[in-house]
Design a protein around this motif. Structure first.
Motif, short mmCIF file in Angstrom:
data_model
loop_
_atom_site.label_atom_id
_atom_site.label_comp_id
_atom_site.label_asym_id
_atom_site.label_seq_id
_atom_site.Cartn_x
_atom_site.Cartn_y
_atom_site.Cartn_z
N ALA A 574 0.83 -1.21 0.00
CA ALA A 574 0.00 0.00 0.00
C ALA A 574 0.86 1.26 0.00
O ALA A 574 0.56 2.24 -0.70
CB ALA A 574 -0.93 -0.02 1.22
N ALA A 575 1.95 1.22 0.75
CA ALA A 575 2.85 2.38 0.79
C ALA A 575 3.49 2.61 -0.58
O ALA A 575 3.63 3.77 -1.03
CB ALA A 575 3.93 2.16 1.85
N ALA A 581 1.39 6.63 -6.85
CA ALA A 581 0.19 7.39 -7.21
C ALA A 581 -0.25 8.24 -6.03
O ALA A 581 -1.21 7.90 -5.32
CB ALA A 581 -0.92 6.43 -7.64
N PRO A 582 0.43 9.35 -5.79
CA PRO A 582 0.09 10.22 -4.64
C PRO A 582 -1.37 10.69 -4.74
O PRO A 582 -1.86 11.02 -5.82
CB PRO A 582 1.06 11.40 -4.78
CG PRO A 582 2.19 10.87 -5.63
CD PRO A 582 1.56 9.87 -6.55
N GLY A 583 -2.06 10.68 -3.62
CA GLY A 583 -3.45 11.11 -3.62
C GLY A 583 -4.44 10.01 -3.92
O GLY A 583 -5.66 10.26 -3.98
N TRP A 584 -3.94 8.78 -4.14
CA TRP A 584 -4.86 7.67 -4.44
C TRP A 584 -5.72 7.38 -3.22
O TRP A 584 -5.24 7.35 -2.08
CB TRP A 584 -4.06 6.42 -4.81
CG TRP A 584 -4.89 5.28 -5.33
CD1 TRP A 584 -5.15 4.98 -6.63
CD2 TRP A 584 -5.60 4.30 -4.55
NE1 TRP A 584 -5.97 3.87 -6.72
CE2 TRP A 584 -6.27 3.44 -5.43
CE3 TRP A 584 -5.74 4.09 -3.17
CZ2 TRP A 584 -7.04 2.37 -5.02
CZ3 TRP A 584 -6.53 3.03 -2.74
CH2 TRP A 584 -7.18 2.18 -3.66
N THR A 585 -7.03 7.16 -3.44
CA THR A 585 -7.94 6.81 -2.35
C THR A 585 -8.86 5.67 -2.81
O THR A 585 -9.01 5.42 -4.01
CB THR A 585 -8.81 8.00 -1.93
OG1 THR A 585 -9.63 8.39 -3.05
CG2 THR A 585 -7.95 9.17 -1.48
N ILE A 586 -9.49 5.04 -1.84
CA ILE A 586 -10.42 3.95 -2.16
C ILE A 586 -11.60 4.49 -2.97
O ILE A 586 -12.04 3.86 -3.95
CB ILE A 586 -10.92 3.27 -0.87
CG1 ILE A 586 -9.75 2.57 -0.16
CG2 ILE A 586 -12.04 2.28 -1.17
CD1 ILE A 586 -10.10 2.01 1.21
N SER A 587 -12.07 5.66 -2.62
CA SER A 587 -13.23 6.23 -3.33
C SER A 587 -12.89 6.64 -4.76
O SER A 587 -13.77 6.68 -5.63
CB SER A 587 -13.78 7.43 -2.56
OG SER A 587 -12.77 8.42 -2.41
N SER A 588 -11.61 6.94 -5.02
CA SER A 588 -11.21 7.34 -6.39
C SER A 588 -10.63 6.18 -7.18
O SER A 588 -10.12 6.38 -8.28
CB SER A 588 -10.18 8.48 -6.32
OG SER A 588 -8.96 8.01 -5.73
N ASN A 589 -10.69 4.99 -6.62
CA ASN A 589 -10.12 3.80 -7.27
C ASN A 589 -10.73 3.62 -8.66
O ASN A 589 -11.96 3.64 -8.83
CB ASN A 589 -10.39 2.57 -6.41
CG ASN A 589 -9.76 1.30 -6.98
OD1 ASN A 589 -8.96 1.35 -7.92
ND2 ASN A 589 -10.12 0.17 -6.41
N LEU A 601 -16.18 -6.40 -1.33
CA LEU A 601 -15.11 -7.32 -0.94
C LEU A 601 -13.74 -6.71 -1.25
O LEU A 601 -12.80 -6.82 -0.44
CB LEU A 601 -15.28 -8.65 -1.70
CG LEU A 601 -14.40 -9.82 -1.25
CD1 LEU A 601 -14.75 -10.24 0.17
CD2 LEU A 601 -14.57 -10.99 -2.22
N LEU A 602 -13.62 -6.04 -2.40
CA LEU A 602 -12.35 -5.38 -2.74
C LEU A 602 -12.09 -4.21 -1.79
O LEU A 602 -10.98 -4.07 -1.26
CB LEU A 602 -12.40 -4.89 -4.19
CG LEU A 602 -11.19 -4.06 -4.65
CD1 LEU A 602 -9.89 -4.87 -4.54
CD2 LEU A 602 -11.39 -3.57 -6.09
N ASP A 603 -13.11 -3.39 -1.56
CA ASP A 603 -12.93 -2.23 -0.68
C ASP A 603 -12.55 -2.68 0.74
O ASP A 603 -11.73 -2.03 1.40
CB ASP A 603 -14.22 -1.41 -0.63
CG ASP A 603 -14.51 -0.70 -1.96
OD1 ASP A 603 -13.59 -0.65 -2.81
OD2 ASP A 603 -15.64 -0.23 -2.14
N ASP A 604 -13.12 -3.80 1.18
CA ASP A 604 -12.79 -4.31 2.50
C ASP A 604 -11.31 -4.67 2.61
O ASP A 604 -10.64 -4.34 3.60
CB ASP A 604 -13.65 -5.55 2.79
CG ASP A 604 -13.32 -6.18 4.13
OD1 ASP A 604 -13.49 -5.51 5.16
OD2 ASP A 604 -12.88 -7.36 4.13
N LEU A 611 -5.21 1.56 3.39
CA LEU A 611 -5.30 2.60 2.36
C LEU A 611 -6.39 3.61 2.72
O LEU A 611 -7.42 3.26 3.32
CB LEU A 611 -5.57 1.97 0.99
CG LEU A 611 -4.33 1.30 0.38
CD1 LEU A 611 -4.70 0.27 -0.66
CD2 LEU A 611 -3.40 2.37 -0.22
N PRO A 612 -6.20 4.90 2.35
CA PRO A 612 -7.16 5.95 2.76
C PRO A 612 -8.47 5.87 2.00
O PRO A 612 -8.53 5.40 0.87
CB PRO A 612 -6.41 7.25 2.43
CG PRO A 612 -5.47 6.87 1.32
CD PRO A 612 -5.05 5.45 1.60
#
Length: 613
Positions: A574-575, A581-589, A601-604, A611-612
């Motif tokens: 994750a790091a 990809a700086p600024g990557w988030t789960i909601s912007s995946n 299941l993926l988000d979990d 991950l943020p």
């Protein structure tokens, strides 16, 4: 200046041809090829070996054989005809194959294991004059056997032979000539050795079968249930102009054979990894898990190519078939069609669908430009690579504005430029690419390649159902295209249909055993969606070793490791993702699965990896 000279020698040449071969094949291809192979094993090869000859090549419906002695050639021809006639009489239920044979003594040009030239041309012309079951000699051959063999001859007079300045006198052997006993002109020891060899061969048959069984058991992949074939990169002996031609012919023959129902064809992605290799057909067979290995050599000058092609049994190393093809003018399409159809016939399959792949242009130059462009877009995505491929495809379209494959390449480049952000207007580029892809399908509706490119363009704009439909059309047209199977798995995964994606990926990986990272990564995604997390981790790790910088792998791999409790590994991945990809988030995946349960299941897994949101 010293000029290179062709290697020549004097040889007794026997040319044989099956009477009415096309008629037999029209009635029953499988039975005809089976009967021919049986005669090769029981009559022809033993007769040639018995009289000291060498089978130069098989010619689809005949053979070319070389002898050091005309007497041996005539004795072999006589024994051949009598034994074939006896075999036909003993089994009237099989196709009654009958041969014509011509024998000549003349000068031949030697190229490797092949021979050609006037000596061969005359023998072939004499064969065409023979009666069914008969033998015709040239005067040069007649002069050699006249005082050595008691042989009735009928003078046929002089015949014209193409490219031979003077007519050739021909003589027909009377039908009442009996085959010569092998012991004549043979040392007693040699005769005894022949008997012992025959006994040994009978005794060794179980061992030979056991040897083949062991070779099959040693294969790294199981043999398919249907006839299997791998077309190796063709050897170039035509200088610089032949290099690209050799590659194009081999790849197109592979594509053509992949359209044949009933054949299992290894992808050229795997076979071309052997381009600089010295691997034997047996080694290739063992590593790729196929029985039939196609090899070819391109010769010629100035674009006028001769292509020698052979099929080798990869289990026992025997040459099944050999033939030479000549390019007619600038029509390389006809050359590739002839080669593909001949191979398909030899393997006794239905060739109704084996027309030239993507023959949506009749310009060799345009086709070669498209070929180069298609190879370029197959590399890792880059702005410079896409620019080069675009120039090639546009040049192809300038030659033939209705060349569907060239337009499909431009469609792919537009959608990929938009997807990877190589242009400012990303959505506009993808829309433009989709429009070009649809126009390409209108230009070439029967070409699997343009349907594949349409599927890819639809997938990039997230029209997943339409993408699956386009890929299904492409697979229906070319079921052995590994690239289509692999790419078609992605929209299935985004729709939450992992079982279908897994089946396609496993098929693709069998067709292309030397696969790259992509099918491995996509298979891992299917395993994740199915909840098979340990298997997903194994495949994601393998894909990461093959392509360590792919962000998509990092996203799924972090989630998979988190799901199996490898917290430290998941956080490390994750790091690295956030570093790339700086600024990557789960909601912007960018990975958005239509099935809510599978997206959850993926988000979990991503949350467990730290991950943020």
């Amino acid at each position: 200046m010293t000029e290179s000279r062709a290697t020549r020698r004097l040889a007794a040449v026997l040319a044989a041809d099956i009477v009415g071969y096309s008629r037999h094949m029209g009635r029953d291809e499988l039975a005809t090829r089976s009967r021919f192979n049986a005669l090769m094993d029981s009559v022809i090869r033993p007769a040639v070996a018995r009289f000291g000859g060498r089978i130069v090549k098989l010619l689809g419906d005949g053979l070319l054989v070389e002898f050091a002695s005309v007497v041996d050639a005539v004795d072999c021809a006589t024994a051949w005809q009598h034994e074939v006639a006896r075999s036909n009489a003993a089994d009237t239920d099989v196709p009654q194959l009958v041969f014509r044979i011509g024998v000549n003594l003349g000068d031949v040009i030697v190229e490797g294991d092949d021979i050609h030239g006037d000596g061969v041309n005359v023998a072939s012309r004499l064969e065409s004059l023979a009666d069914p079951g008969g033998i015709v000699l040239s005067r040069a051959a007649r002069d050699q056997v006249r005082d050595k063999i008691d042989i009735p001859l009928d003078d046929l007079g002089e015949i014209e032979v193409k490219n031979i300045a003077r007519p050739v006198r021909a003589f027909k052997i009377g039908h009442n000539r009996e085959p010569a006993p092998v012991a004549r002109r043979r040392w007693p020891l040699a005769a005894a050795a022949a008997v012992l060899l025959a006994v040994a061969l009978v005794w060794l048959q179980p061992w030979i079968r056991l040897s083949e069984a062991r070779a099959i058991a040693a294969m790294e992949l199981p043999l398919p249930s249907k006839p299997s074939v791998a077309v190796m990169p063709f050897r170039n002996q035509a200088g610089e102009p032949g290099e690209l031609a050799a590659d194009v012919i081999a790849r197109d023959v592979t594509d053509s054979l992949s359209l044949v129902s009933g054949l299992f064809v290894i992808s050229s992605s795997s076979t071309f990894s052997y381009k600089e290799s010295t691997a034997t057909p047996q080694q290739v067979s063992r590593e790729l898990g196929v029985r039939n290995i196609v090899q070819g050599t391109v010769r010629g000058t100035g674009g006028d190519f001769r292509v020698a092609v052979e099929i080798v049994d990869g289990v026992n190393g025997a040459t099944i078939w050999r033939e030479e093809f000549q390019q007619s003018g600038s029509d390389s399409f006809k050359l590739k069609e002839d080669i593909s159809h001949s191979i398909a016939r030899i393997l006794a399959q239905n060739i109704a669908r084996s027309s030239a792949p993507g023959r949506s242009t009749f310009s060799d130059e345009a086709y070669t430009l498209w070929y180069r462009a298609s190879r370029e877009i197959g590399k890792a995505p880059s702005k410079s690579g896409f620019s080069f491929a675009k120039a090639l495809a546009e040049s192809a379209l300038a030659i033939d504005p209705e060349f569907g494959r060239a337009l499909a390449v431009l469609a792919y480049i537009d959608t990929q430029n938009g997807y990877f952000g190589f242009v400012d207007d990303r959505q506009g580029a993808m829309r433009k690419g989709l429009e070009k892809a649809r126009n390409a399908v209108r230009l070439a509706p029967d070409d699997w390649y343009v349907h594949e490119m349409l599927g890819f363009s639809l997938m990039n704009v997230r029209a997943y159902e339409d993408a699956v439909a386009a890929f299904d059309v492409a697979i229906g047209l070319a079921p052995s295209s590994d690239s289509t199977l692999i790419r078609s798995a992605l929209p299935l995964l985004f729709l939450g249909r992992p079982d279908e994606a897994e089946a396609r990926l496993l098929t693709a990986m069998r067709i292309n055993p030397l696969y790259d990272w992509a099918p491995v990564n996509f298979l891992a995604m299917a395993y994740y969606e199915q909840g098979r997390f340990p298997e997903a981790v194994e495949k994601f790790d393998e894909a990461a070793r093959l392509n360590p910088g792919f962000i998509g792998n990092m996203v799924w791999r972090a989630a998979a490791h988190a799901q199996v409790g490898n917290q430290e590994t998941a956080e490390r991945i994750a790091a690295r993702l956030l570093e790339k990809a700086p600024g990557w988030t789960i909601s912007s995946n960018f990975v958005q699965i239509r099935d809510p349960a599978m997206q959850a299941l993926l988000d979990d897994g991503l949350r467990k990896a730290g991950l943020p949101e």
